[in-house]
Scaffold this motif. Structure first.
Motif, PDB file in Angstrom:
ATOM      1  N   SER A   1     -23.513  22.213   4.006  1.00 49.98           N
ATOM      2  CA  SER A   1     -23.564  21.519   2.715  1.00 49.98           C
ATOM      3  C   SER A   1     -23.240  22.415   1.527  1.00 49.98           C
ATOM      4  CB  SER A   1     -24.932  20.839   2.494  1.00 49.98           C
ATOM      5  OG  SER A   1     -25.920  21.768   2.114  1.00 49.98           O
ATOM      6  N   VAL A   2     -22.908  23.680   1.752  1.00 52.18           N
ATOM      7  CA  VAL A   2     -22.524  24.579   0.657  1.00 52.18           C
ATOM      8  C   VAL A   2     -21.201  25.271   0.965  1.00 52.18           C
ATOM      9  CG1 VAL A   2     -24.792  24.993  -0.367  1.00 52.18           C
ATOM     10  CG2 VAL A   2     -24.096  26.318   1.637  1.00 52.18           C
ATOM     11  N   GLY A   3     -20.311  24.588   1.681  1.00 51.14           N
ATOM     12  CA  GLY A   3     -19.002  25.140   1.952  1.00 51.14           C
ATOM     13  C   GLY A   3     -18.465  24.843   3.334  1.00 51.14           C
ATOM     14  N   ASN A   4     -19.337  24.733   4.321  1.00 50.49           N
ATOM     15  CA  ASN A   4     -18.856  24.527   5.685  1.00 50.49           C
ATOM     16  C   ASN A   4     -18.345  23.107   5.882  1.00 50.49           C
ATOM     17  OD1 ASN A   4     -18.258  24.921   8.353  1.00 50.49           O
ATOM     18  ND2 ASN A   4     -20.325  25.359   9.017  1.00 50.49           N
ATOM     19  N   VAL A   5     -17.238  22.989   6.611  1.00 52.85           N
ATOM     20  CA  VAL A   5     -16.606  21.704   6.864  1.00 52.85           C
ATOM     21  C   VAL A   5     -17.199  21.030   8.105  1.00 52.85           C
ATOM     22  CG1 VAL A   5     -14.333  20.591   6.998  1.00 52.85           C
ATOM     23  CG2 VAL A   5     -14.525  22.868   6.015  1.00 52.85           C
ATOM     24  N   SER A   6     -18.141  21.643   8.769  1.00 48.90           N
ATOM     25  CA  SER A   6     -18.596  21.296  10.116  1.00 48.90           C
ATOM     26  C   SER A   6     -18.886  19.803  10.303  1.00 48.90           C
ATOM     27  CB  SER A   6     -19.863  22.079  10.459  1.00 48.90           C
ATOM     28  OG  SER A   6     -20.393  21.645  11.687  1.00 48.90           O
ATOM     29  N   PRO A   7     -18.301  19.194  11.374  1.00 45.44           N
ATOM     30  CA  PRO A   7     -18.620  17.809  11.688  1.00 45.44           C
ATOM     31  C   PRO A   7     -19.871  17.664  12.538  1.00 45.44           C
ATOM     32  CG  PRO A   7     -16.925  18.593  13.169  1.00 45.44           C
ATOM     33  CD  PRO A   7     -17.211  19.731  12.211  1.00 45.44           C
ATOM     34  N   GLY A   8     -20.484  18.760  12.946  1.00 45.02           N
ATOM     35  CA  GLY A   8     -21.710  18.692  13.732  1.00 45.02           C
ATOM     36  C   GLY A   8     -21.446  18.473  15.212  1.00 45.02           C
ATOM     37  N   ARG A   9     -22.523  18.271  15.961  1.00 47.17           N
ATOM     38  CA  ARG A   9     -22.448  18.057  17.412  1.00 47.17           C
ATOM     39  C   ARG A   9     -22.598  16.559  17.681  1.00 47.17           C
ATOM     40  NH1 ARG A   9     -25.319  22.779  16.471  1.00 47.17           N
ATOM     41  NH2 ARG A   9     -27.249  21.591  16.231  1.00 47.17           N
ATOM     42  N   GLN A  10     -21.604  15.988  18.400  1.00 44.52           N
ATOM     43  CA  GLN A  10     -21.573  14.539  18.580  1.00 44.52           C
ATOM     44  C   GLN A  10     -21.227  14.170  20.016  1.00 44.52           C
ATOM     45  OE1 GLN A  10     -19.687  12.203  15.478  1.00 44.52           O
ATOM     46  NE2 GLN A  10     -19.258  14.041  14.305  1.00 44.52           N
ATOM     47  N   SER A  11     -21.627  12.956  20.400  1.00 43.06           N
ATOM     48  CA  SER A  11     -21.250  12.425  21.708  1.00 43.06           C
ATOM     49  C   SER A  11     -19.758  12.108  21.707  1.00 43.06           C
ATOM     50  CB  SER A  11     -22.057  11.165  22.026  1.00 43.06           C
ATOM     51  OG  SER A  11     -23.433  11.455  22.107  1.00 43.06           O
TER      52      SER A  11
ATOM     53  N   GLN B   1     -22.399  15.581  24.614  1.00 38.62           N
ATOM     54  CA  GLN B   1     -22.648  15.923  23.214  1.00 38.62           C
ATOM     55  C   GLN B   1     -22.382  17.402  22.972  1.00 38.62           C
ATOM     56  OE1 GLN B   1     -26.246  14.519  21.055  1.00 38.62           O
ATOM     57  NE2 GLN B   1     -26.659  16.698  20.646  1.00 38.62           N
ATOM     58  N   THR B   2     -21.486  17.691  22.025  1.00 38.72           N
ATOM     59  CA  THR B   2     -21.196  19.057  21.629  1.00 38.72           C
ATOM     60  C   THR B   2     -20.379  19.019  20.343  1.00 38.72           C
ATOM     61  OG1 THR B   2     -20.356  21.204  22.413  1.00 38.72           O
ATOM     62  CG2 THR B   2     -19.047  19.248  22.964  1.00 38.72           C
ATOM     63  N   SER B   3     -19.929  20.185  19.880  1.00 34.63           N
ATOM     64  CA  SER B   3     -19.088  20.254  18.685  1.00 34.63           C
ATOM     65  C   SER B   3     -17.753  19.555  18.945  1.00 34.63           C
ATOM     66  CB  SER B   3     -18.847  21.707  18.284  1.00 34.63           C
ATOM     67  OG  SER B   3     -20.069  22.393  18.089  1.00 34.63           O
ATOM     68  N   THR B   4     -17.139  19.030  17.894  1.00 25.90           N
ATOM     69  CA  THR B   4     -15.865  18.337  18.060  1.00 25.90           C
ATOM     70  C   THR B   4     -14.714  19.317  17.828  1.00 25.90           C
ATOM     71  OG1 THR B   4     -15.180  17.618  15.843  1.00 25.90           O
ATOM     72  CG2 THR B   4     -17.095  16.512  16.809  1.00 25.90           C
ATOM     73  N   PRO B   5     -13.472  18.929  18.162  1.00 22.13           N
ATOM     74  CA  PRO B   5     -12.336  19.828  17.930  1.00 22.13           C
ATOM     75  C   PRO B   5     -12.018  20.042  16.453  1.00 22.13           C
ATOM     76  CG  PRO B   5     -11.794  18.116  19.531  1.00 22.13           C
ATOM     77  CD  PRO B   5     -13.074  17.725  18.892  1.00 22.13           C
ATOM     78  N   PHE B   6     -12.561  19.195  15.588  1.00 21.54           N
ATOM     79  CA  PHE B   6     -12.270  19.285  14.147  1.00 21.54           C
ATOM     80  C   PHE B   6     -13.098  20.393  13.507  1.00 21.54           C
ATOM     81  CE2 PHE B   6     -13.633  17.729   9.863  1.00 21.54           C
ATOM     82  CZ  PHE B   6     -12.425  17.953   9.211  1.00 21.54           C
ATOM     83  N   ALA B   7     -12.457  21.260  12.715  1.00 19.40           N
ATOM     84  CA  ALA B   7     -13.127  22.288  11.913  1.00 19.40           C
ATOM     85  C   ALA B   7     -14.117  23.105  12.738  1.00 19.40           C
ATOM     86  CB  ALA B   7     -13.819  21.645  10.715  1.00 19.40           C
ATOM     87  N   PRO B   8     -13.646  23.948  13.679  1.00 15.60           N
ATOM     88  CA  PRO B   8     -14.548  24.623  14.611  1.00 15.60           C
ATOM     89  C   PRO B   8     -15.209  25.898  14.080  1.00 15.60           C
ATOM     90  CG  PRO B   8     -12.291  25.188  15.143  1.00 15.60           C
ATOM     91  CD  PRO B   8     -12.221  24.191  14.014  1.00 15.60           C
ATOM     92  N   LEU B   9     -14.745  26.455  12.967  1.00 13.96           N
ATOM     93  CA  LEU B   9     -15.261  27.744  12.500  1.00 13.96           C
ATOM     94  C   LEU B   9     -16.529  27.574  11.656  1.00 13.96           C
ATOM     95  CD1 LEU B   9     -11.984  29.648  11.503  1.00 13.96           C
ATOM     96  CD2 LEU B   9     -13.138  29.508  13.730  1.00 13.96           C
ATOM     97  N   ASN B  10     -17.332  28.653  11.593  1.00 21.20           N
ATOM     98  CA  ASN B  10     -18.549  28.675  10.790  1.00 21.20           C
ATOM     99  C   ASN B  10     -18.684  30.029  10.098  1.00 21.20           C
ATOM    100  OD1 ASN B  10     -19.742  26.076  11.661  1.00 21.20           O
ATOM    101  ND2 ASN B  10     -19.941  27.096  13.636  1.00 21.20           N
ATOM    102  N   PRO B  11     -19.124  30.051   8.843  1.00 22.17           N
ATOM    103  CA  PRO B  11     -19.448  31.333   8.213  1.00 22.17           C
ATOM    104  C   PRO B  11     -20.747  31.883   8.782  1.00 22.17           C
ATOM    105  CG  PRO B  11     -20.033  29.538   6.749  1.00 22.17           C
ATOM    106  CD  PRO B  11     -19.349  28.916   7.937  1.00 22.17           C
ATOM    107  N   ASP B  12     -20.959  33.200   8.672  1.00 18.12           N
ATOM    108  CA  ASP B  12     -22.107  33.859   9.293  1.00 18.12           C
ATOM    109  C   ASP B  12     -23.325  33.793   8.380  1.00 18.12           C
ATOM    110  OD1 ASP B  12     -23.426  36.278  10.994  1.00 18.12           O
ATOM    111  OD2 ASP B  12     -21.644  35.490  11.988  1.00 18.12           O
ATOM    112  N   VAL B  13     -23.853  32.587   8.189  1.00 20.54           N
ATOM    113  CA  VAL B  13     -25.053  32.346   7.380  1.00 20.54           C
ATOM    114  C   VAL B  13     -26.161  31.923   8.339  1.00 20.54           C
ATOM    115  CG1 VAL B  13     -26.028  31.117   5.414  1.00 20.54           C
ATOM    116  CG2 VAL B  13     -23.568  31.548   5.520  1.00 20.54           C
ATOM    117  N   ALA B  14     -27.359  32.525   8.251  1.00 20.29           N
ATOM    118  CA  ALA B  14     -28.357  32.319   9.288  1.00 20.29           C
ATOM    119  C   ALA B  14     -29.597  31.572   8.832  1.00 20.29           C
ATOM    120  CB  ALA B  14     -28.766  33.668   9.903  1.00 20.29           C
ATOM    121  N   MET B  15     -30.315  32.046   7.803  1.00 19.91           N
ATOM    122  CA  MET B  15     -31.676  31.580   7.583  1.00 19.91           C
ATOM    123  C   MET B  15     -31.789  30.281   6.788  1.00 19.91           C
ATOM    124  SD  MET B  15     -34.032  35.002   7.231  1.00 19.91           S
ATOM    125  CE  MET B  15     -33.230  35.723   5.800  1.00 19.91           C
TER     126      MET B  15
END
Length: 391
Positions: free
Chosen positions: A123-133, A102-116
């Motif tokens: 859900s406000v711009g990031n394309v992230s597919p999340g961490r998956q098996s 389980q980890t991040s997938t090869p699709f859409a690997p970048l993230n903006p520097d938003v923390a808190m």
């Protein structure tokens, strides 16, 4: 006694011989969020102050041996304990690697520097597919130009299609039993050219349903996405951005929850005029841009990020339209010469959940008739500081 000493010495030599070829590291990060927030929820504004251990605080362990076989485990700690990453790797040679876990997938690997809040722009711009098996194969290009990867993921994830016209005790019945034969496939790459880093990616997921009722016109759903990210530095300035488009992201595993656009990113089952049930696809678009300025001042160094992004989900066949966006500044500041491992991050962000979201719903007397309303989903403003301890 002499034999016992020789046995202990021999065991010690074997242990040292084994550990001399293996490497292991252990570390962790503690995030503490402290911020003031103002929530505008239509006719009411709610203000409060939050001091909280962030859910993405983590403990991590990495291990590799002399055969280039490795393992990485990262556990998130906050309101609950959960696995963030858990995977093994084998570097077959200088070009090929196989990964499983389980980890991040090869699709859409970048993230903006938003923390808190809305971490990483979820859900406000990031394309992230999340961490998956997944089972993933990576090919590295020569001369460190980049790498390309493809992965096979579990297809039985995401929201299940439900019959919105058949409601009993506020429970909507699934149209059938979700059972996909083929895995979801994610591909992605990283390529360096003319001082730019490019990150193309795509995925496709064919979802099927068994034992559907006779009035359902289709028992299949296609979910797909395509993305392009880029990154480059210009002296003290660095820019990163990513854009993604696709369909029915709510019906597969994605990090989209947390806003109206993210929560309504899936397909919708609706009633046709002849009484049959159709499936209306949701079109999803996410994009963000992060412009950073690096600085050094006294005993501190850091980067100021200026960030904007937006997520949209539209169901053209029914008129549904959701939009959620972010705009703000995040400034992680390190103290490497006096407090190595300590970081302070001031942040100020405005999250707009959509002032004119359009929602469709079936008429109570005739499910084939759909009505639409426009609503203001409110906004959220946060001002605060995150403290980070890294080991």
């Amino acid at each position: 006694m002499k034999k016992q000493l020789l046995a202990i010495a021999g065991a010690g030599l074997i242990f040292c011989a084994n550990t001399s070829f293996a490497k292991s590291t252990i570390g962790g990060i503690i995030f503490t969020n402290s911020f003031y927030e103002s929530n505008d929820i239509g006719n009411t504004t709610l203000d409060r102050t939050v001091v909280d251990l962030a859910n993405n605080s983590r403990l991590r362990v990495r291990w590799t041996n002399e055969d280039n076989v490795g393992m990485y485990i990262e556990t998130g700690m906050g309101d609950s304990v959960a696995i963030r990453h858990a995977f093994g790797t084998w570097d077959i040679n200088e070009q090929w690697q196989i990964l499983a876990g389980q980890t991040s997938t090869p699709f859409a690997p970048l993230n903006p520097d938003v923390a808190m809040v809305n971490n990483s722009g979820q859900s406000v711009g990031n394309v992230s597919p999340g961490r998956q098996s997944q089972v993933r194969f990576t090919y590295r290009l020569q001369n460190r130009k980049g790498a390309f990867a493809f992965a096979f993921l579990d297809p039985n994830t995401g929201d299940t299609l439900v019959d919105n016209t058949n409601t009993q005790n506020n429970f909507r019945t699934p149209i059938g039993i979700k059972s996909s034969v083929f895995p979801r496939i994610d591909v992605g790459g990283a390529y360096r050219t003319f001082n730019w880093q490019l990150f193309p990616g795509a995925f496709v997921h064919h979802q099927t349903y068994d034992q559907v009722s006779s009035n359902v016109v289709d028992d299949k759903l296609t979910i797909w996405g395509a993305s392009l990210g880029l990154r480059r530095g210009f002296g003290s300035w660095v820019i990163a951005a990513e854009y993604g488009i696709g369909e029915n992201w709510g019906n597969t595993e994605m990090s989209q929850r947390g806003s109206p656009a993210g929560n309504n990113a899936g397909a919708i089952v609706f009633a046709n005029s002849n009484g049959s049930l159709g499936i209306a696809d949701s079109t999803n678009q996410n994009y963000w841009i992060d412009l950073g300025y690096r600085f050094t001042a006294g005993q501190s160094q850091g980067i100021i990020h200026f960030i904007a992004g937006q997520s949209t989900s539209e169901v053209d066949d029914l008129g549904d339209d959701y939009s959620s966006s972010m705009l703000g500044i995040s400034a992680p500041i390190d103290l490497p010469w006096i407090a190595r491992g300590f970081r302070i991050r001031p942040e100020i962000f405005y999250f707009d959940n959509g002032s004119d979201n359009v929602i469709s719903f079936a008429d109570a007397s005739n499910p084939a008739i759909r009505n639409v309303i426009e609503i203001d989903s409110g906004s959220r403003t946060i001002i605060g500081v995150q403290l980070q301890y890294t080991f």
